[in-house]
Motif scaffolding. Structure first.
Motif, short mmCIF file in Angstrom:
data_model
loop_
_atom_site.label_atom_id
_atom_site.label_comp_id
_atom_site.label_asym_id
_atom_site.label_seq_id
_atom_site.Cartn_x
_atom_site.Cartn_y
_atom_site.Cartn_z
N TRP A 1 -28.79 -32.98 14.54
CA TRP A 1 -29.41 -31.84 13.86
C TRP A 1 -28.46 -31.14 12.90
N ARG A 2 -27.15 -31.22 13.15
CA ARG A 2 -26.19 -30.66 12.19
C ARG A 2 -26.21 -31.48 10.90
N ALA A 3 -26.46 -32.76 11.02
CA ALA A 3 -26.57 -33.61 9.82
C ALA A 3 -27.81 -33.26 9.01
N ARG A 4 -28.80 -32.65 9.64
CA ARG A 4 -30.04 -32.27 8.95
C ARG A 4 -30.01 -30.81 8.47
N GLU A 5 -28.82 -30.20 8.45
CA GLU A 5 -28.67 -28.80 8.02
C GLU A 5 -29.28 -28.53 6.65
N PRO A 6 -29.15 -29.42 5.67
CA PRO A 6 -29.76 -29.15 4.36
C PRO A 6 -31.28 -28.96 4.43
N TYR A 7 -31.93 -29.63 5.36
CA TYR A 7 -33.38 -29.48 5.50
C TYR A 7 -33.73 -28.08 6.02
N PHE A 8 -32.94 -27.58 6.99
CA PHE A 8 -33.17 -26.24 7.51
C PHE A 8 -32.90 -25.20 6.42
N ARG A 9 -31.83 -25.40 5.66
CA ARG A 9 -31.47 -24.47 4.59
C ARG A 9 -32.54 -24.47 3.51
N ASP A 10 -33.06 -25.63 3.16
CA ASP A 10 -34.12 -25.73 2.17
C ASP A 10 -35.36 -24.97 2.63
N ALA A 11 -35.70 -25.09 3.90
CA ALA A 11 -36.86 -24.36 4.43
C ALA A 11 -36.64 -22.85 4.33
N LEU A 12 -35.41 -22.40 4.58
CA LEU A 12 -35.11 -20.97 4.48
C LEU A 12 -35.23 -20.49 3.03
N VAL A 13 -34.70 -21.24 2.09
CA VAL A 13 -34.77 -20.86 0.68
C VAL A 13 -36.23 -20.80 0.22
N ARG A 14 -37.01 -21.79 0.59
CA ARG A 14 -38.42 -21.81 0.19
C ARG A 14 -39.18 -20.62 0.77
#
Length: 154
Positions: free
Chosen positions: A74-87
């Motif tokens: 899940w740490r490798a998927r951090e950009p996906y979480f960050r993208d969801a936050l920005v959106r």
């Protein structure tokens, strides 16, 4: 010769605590426990009032995972979480009505927890916490609206 003397002095200084503690004991190896969380890189979220951009607040967010979650995955998927936050932050800004220096952490946490659960699947995300927030600029607090005077009737 001077180099050898300096090296010997450094070795003695480094060995001092080991000699003072008894020297014969082998230090116990500390068991390092890796935390079950994903820290997001800082994200600048807009503060919008009356349809105008008045400030940005940079937030630091931690997604706490359940004990059974594969943290490295899940740490490798951090950009996906960050993208969801920005959106989410641009779709419906997390603006507080009374303070343009902070974001609404309760709304942000609830929104990102839903998105993170969608990304990671059920039973992976335990909670979302805003660990820190820093405003980009000094935006003045909103002023109370002036009372409207009724127009005289004719």
């Amino acid at each position: 010769m001077l180099r050898h003397a300096v090296t010997a002095a450094l070795v003695l200084i480094a060995a001092g605590p080991a000699v003072a503690s008894g020297g014969g004991e082998k230090p116990k190896e500390a068991k390092v426990e890796v935390g079950q969380y994903v820290d997001l890189a800082p994200v600048g979220l807009p503060i919008v009032a009356d349809g105008r951009l008045v400030n940005y607040v940079f937030v630091y967010v931690r997604i706490n995972l359940t004990g059974s979650a594969n943290t490295s995955q899940w740490r490798a998927r951090e950009p996906y979480f960050r993208d969801a936050l920005v959106r989410a932050g641009h779709r419906t800004p997390f603006t507080l009505k009374d303070d343009y220096q902070k974001i609404d952490t309760v709304r942000l946490s609830a929104s990102l927890k839903q998105d993170a659960a969608r990304i990671a699947g059920p039973g992976v995300v335990q909670s979302v916490v805003v660990t820190s927030q820093a405003p980009r600029g000094r935006a003045s607090a909103p002023r109370p609206a002036a009372p409207r005077q009724n127009a005289p009737t004719v």
